[in-house]
Scaffold this motif. Structure first.
Motif, PDB file in Angstrom:
ATOM      1  N   UNK A   1       0.794  -1.224   0.000  1.00  0.00           N
ATOM      2  CA  UNK A   1       0.000   0.000   0.000  1.00  0.00           C
ATOM      3  C   UNK A   1       0.827   1.274   0.000  1.00  0.00           C
ATOM      4  N   UNK A   2       2.133   1.193  -0.300  1.00  0.00           N
ATOM      5  CA  UNK A   2       2.994   2.386  -0.258  1.00  0.00           C
ATOM      6  C   UNK A   2       3.374   2.896  -1.651  1.00  0.00           C
ATOM      7  N   UNK A   3       3.364   2.012  -2.630  1.00  0.00           N
ATOM      8  CA  UNK A   3       3.714   2.420  -4.002  1.00  0.00           C
ATOM      9  C   UNK A   3       2.599   1.973  -4.948  1.00  0.00           C
ATOM     10  N   UNK A   4       2.075   2.914  -5.730  1.00  0.00           N
ATOM     11  CA  UNK A   4       0.970   2.580  -6.637  1.00  0.00           C
ATOM     12  C   UNK A   4       1.224   3.135  -8.033  1.00  0.00           C
ATOM     13  N   UNK A   5       0.720   2.408  -8.994  1.00  0.00           N
ATOM     14  CA  UNK A   5       0.756   2.837 -10.392  1.00  0.00           C
ATOM     15  C   UNK A   5      -0.684   2.866 -10.902  1.00  0.00           C
ATOM     16  N   UNK A   6      -1.061   3.987 -11.501  1.00  0.00           N
ATOM     17  CA  UNK A   6      -2.425   4.127 -12.036  1.00  0.00           C
ATOM     18  C   UNK A   6      -2.352   4.569 -13.489  1.00  0.00           C
TER      19      UNK A   6
ATOM     20  N   UNK B   1       4.350   7.247  -4.380  1.00  0.00           N
ATOM     21  CA  UNK B   1       5.068   6.491  -3.356  1.00  0.00           C
ATOM     22  C   UNK B   1       4.989   7.251  -2.038  1.00  0.00           C
ATOM     23  N   UNK B   2       4.628   6.523  -0.985  1.00  0.00           N
ATOM     24  CA  UNK B   2       4.545   7.138   0.341  1.00  0.00           C
ATOM     25  C   UNK B   2       5.934   7.207   0.964  1.00  0.00           C
ATOM     26  N   UNK B   3       6.303   8.397   1.397  1.00  0.00           N
ATOM     27  CA  UNK B   3       7.580   8.623   2.052  1.00  0.00           C
ATOM     28  C   UNK B   3       7.397   8.522   3.565  1.00  0.00           C
ATOM     29  N   UNK B   4       8.487   8.437   4.309  1.00  0.00           N
ATOM     30  CA  UNK B   4       8.358   8.403   5.769  1.00  0.00           C
ATOM     31  C   UNK B   4       7.596   9.622   6.284  1.00  0.00           C
ATOM     32  N   UNK B   5       6.809   9.438   7.295  1.00  0.00           N
ATOM     33  CA  UNK B   5       6.007  10.517   7.829  1.00  0.00           C
ATOM     34  C   UNK B   5       4.708  10.644   7.057  1.00  0.00           C
ATOM     35  N   UNK B   6       4.243  11.865   6.905  1.00  0.00           N
ATOM     36  CA  UNK B   6       2.964  12.111   6.231  1.00  0.00           C
ATOM     37  C   UNK B   6       3.160  12.740   4.856  1.00  0.00           C
ATOM     38  N   UNK B   7       4.212  12.420   4.174  1.00  0.00           N
ATOM     39  CA  UNK B   7       4.487  12.999   2.854  1.00  0.00           C
ATOM     40  C   UNK B   7       4.509  11.908   1.789  1.00  0.00           C
TER      41      UNK B   7
END
Length: 204
Positions: free
Chosen positions: A42-47, A136-142
């Motif tokens: 659930x951290x990296x997605x391709x659409x 892509x979700x980075x550490x924290x809320x970014x």
């Protein structure tokens, strides 16, 4: 309409189709979308997505154009000079309220007459749209995102005057537009042709 200007045809006349232009049976609008969780966390997605969309035709305008003459009265005033009295300031007689006879052989055609016509091979315009994004979700809320969006228009509606006024250096004014039109001698002013020849291309 027996007293119509020479060459002006109507639905029902010999050789004139019942519709404004031929039927278009290719109006297929598929859409497809894809979403992929690359790592399953659930951290990296391709659409991605693709679709075809028909052009939004101005049906009210088309009906008005195809029926402008002889059923309605239209007056164009170029450079009126005064909005308080546009008719008087331009030397035009106010024709309204317009009271015309029933649409039969006694109807009086104005001269010169403006025509709005459609190309016989007119087609519905359409847009192809597509997109691709990676998130892509980075550490924290970014998060970080990269996206591409594109589109391509085909058979888009375009208008042009086939009887445009010819520019005469030093003698062209708004008052003599009709007299400078090539077909003015046969009682035709604007000859507005609607074609499906427009194209567009967009990438970002």
């Amino acid at each position: 309409f027996p007293n119509a200007p020479l060459g002006m045809l109507f639905t029902g006349d010999a050789g004139v189709p019942s519709g404004v232009f031929g039927s278009d049976w290719n109006n297929f609008e598929p859409r497809v979308g894809l979403a992929w969780d690359v790592r399953g966390d659930g951290r990296t997605s391709v659409r991605a997505g693709y679709g075809i969309f028909l052009d939004a035709m101005q049906w009210g305008g088309m009906q008005g154009e195809s029926a402008r003459e002889p059923t309605t009265k239209a007056v164009s005033i170029n450079a009126p000079g005064s909005f308080k009295d546009p008719y008087g300031a331009s030397g035009t007689v106010n024709p309204f309220p317009f009271s015309h006879a029933s649409i039969d052989k006694s109807f009086k055609f104005t001269n010169p007459t403006a025509f709005d016509v459609f190309s016989p091979d007119f087609r519905m315009g359409y847009m192809q749209q597509w997109s691709l994004s990676v998130e892509h979700q980075l550490p924290g809320a970014s998060m970080v995102r990269g996206s591409y969006v594109g589109s391509k228009g085909t058979h888009l509606w375009n208008n042009r005057d086939l009887n445009y006024a010819i520019f005469v250096p030093g003698a062209s004014t708004t008052a003599n537009i009709n007299s400078r039109r090539p077909l003015n001698g046969v009682g035709i002013s604007m000859l507005d042709l609607s074609e499906s020849v427009g194209r567009s291309n967009y990438n970002s």
